[in-house]
Write an enzyme that holds these catalytic residues in place. Structure first.
Site, PDB file in Angstrom:
ATOM      1  N   SER A 108      -6.569   9.566  19.312  1.00 43.50           N
ATOM      2  CA  SER A 108      -5.386  10.409  19.429  1.00 43.50           C
ATOM      3  C   SER A 108      -5.451  11.199  20.722  1.00 43.50           C
ATOM      4  O   SER A 108      -6.520  11.389  21.312  1.00 43.50           O
ATOM      5  CB  SER A 108      -5.329  11.382  18.244  1.00 43.50           C
ATOM      6  OG  SER A 108      -4.330  12.368  18.407  1.00 43.50           O
ATOM      7  N   TYR A 128      -8.460  17.656  12.490  1.00 39.87           N
ATOM      8  CA  TYR A 128      -8.041  16.400  13.116  1.00 39.87           C
ATOM      9  C   TYR A 128      -8.585  16.305  14.540  1.00 39.87           C
ATOM     10  O   TYR A 128      -9.089  15.255  14.952  1.00 39.87           O
ATOM     11  CB  TYR A 128      -6.517  16.326  13.109  1.00 39.87           C
ATOM     12  CG  TYR A 128      -5.938  14.980  13.476  1.00 39.87           C
ATOM     13  CD1 TYR A 128      -5.838  13.972  12.529  1.00 39.87           C
ATOM     14  CD2 TYR A 128      -5.470  14.725  14.761  1.00 39.87           C
ATOM     15  CE1 TYR A 128      -5.288  12.744  12.853  1.00 39.87           C
ATOM     16  CE2 TYR A 128      -4.916  13.509  15.096  1.00 39.87           C
ATOM     17  CZ  TYR A 128      -4.826  12.506  14.147  1.00 39.87           C
ATOM     18  OH  TYR A 128      -4.278  11.294  14.483  1.00 39.87           O
TER      19      TYR A 128
END
Length: 247
Positions: free
Chosen positions: A141, A155
């Site tokens: 990501s 995350y």
């Protein structure tokens, strides 16, 4: 010279939605033998309508170490090899800021996004060493390169860890013909946006990178020559909300 897909055995995790689903379809229709894994059996059945034989549907929760190992063993026993792992399984939670997140929420993200990635990567490395060839594409990501308040601490921590883990694979396994890519998308219009604390409008989603865009990039990585390693790739929307907002 780019390689062809039609002699590749490719395991795609997270294949029931988003990037994983698009990648499974793109690679299968490009000629690869795709083993598609995901937690939702009904979504795998729907995916099958867009895949091209030969393929195999393998329901799987990547947070289950034993199930991951059994799936990898099945692929090796059935097809004799695993050429590529596209690890796309992942999640985030809505209550992700430090004033909201709970230990159970943190553990859920780390268990799936980091530990699950480890289980899948670890499960294929032995076979790839024996083959003297193998490619791992870990879908990381933007939050794996830049700590993001939007994505949340859990995350961001998981994806930073995933990037580090991916490069450690290259460091220790390049001499075995194995290469690994951390693919780091910015905002992509997938279902994971539904868990954002602030809803994302349809207009904003349309301006984002789309799953098919990432799938095409994954196919390109798979087709690169075996002597080429693309260690880390970042892909983001031209209309980047983080840039526009000064974040």
């Amino acid at each position: 010279m780019l390689q062809e897909l039609n002699d590749k055995v490719i395991w795609v995790t997270g294949a029931t939605s988003g990037i994983g689903e698009a990648a499974a379809i793109h690679l299968s229709q490009g000629g690869a033998t795709v083993i598609a894994s995901g937690r939702r059996a009904e979504r795998l059945d729907a995916l099958a309508e867009q895949l091209v034989e030969p393929f195999h549907l393998a329901p799987l929760d990547v947070a289950d170490e034993q199930a991951v190992n059994e799936c990898a063993e099945y692929i090796i026993e059935t097809y004799g090899r695993i050429d590529v792992l596209v690890h796309s399984a992942g999640l985030n939670i809505t209550e992700r800021s430090w004033d909201q997140i709970s230990p159970s929420g943190w553990n859920e993200v780390i268990q799936v996004d980091l530990n699950g990635a480890f289980y899948c990567n670890h499960a294929v490395l032995g076979a790839m060493r024996e083959q003297g060839d193998g490619l791992i594409i870990n879908i990381s990501s933007w939050a794996g390169r830049f700590v993001s308040r939007v994505s949340g601490g859990a995350y961001s921590a998981a994806k930073h860890g995933l990037n580090a883990m991916t490069e450690s694979i290259n460091q220790e396994n390049c001499q075995h013909g194995i290469r690994a890519t951390a693919l780091c998308p910015g905002e992509v219009a997938t279902e994971i946006l539904d868990r954002r604390p602030v809803p994302v409008s349809a207009e904003d989603r349309a301006r984002m990178v789309q799953s098919d865009d990432v799938a095409e990039l994954i196919a390109f990585i798979v087709r690169t020559p075996a002597h080429v390693c693309l260690n880390e790739i970042t892909i983001s929307p031209t209309w980047n909300r983080g840039y526009i907002r000064g974040g």
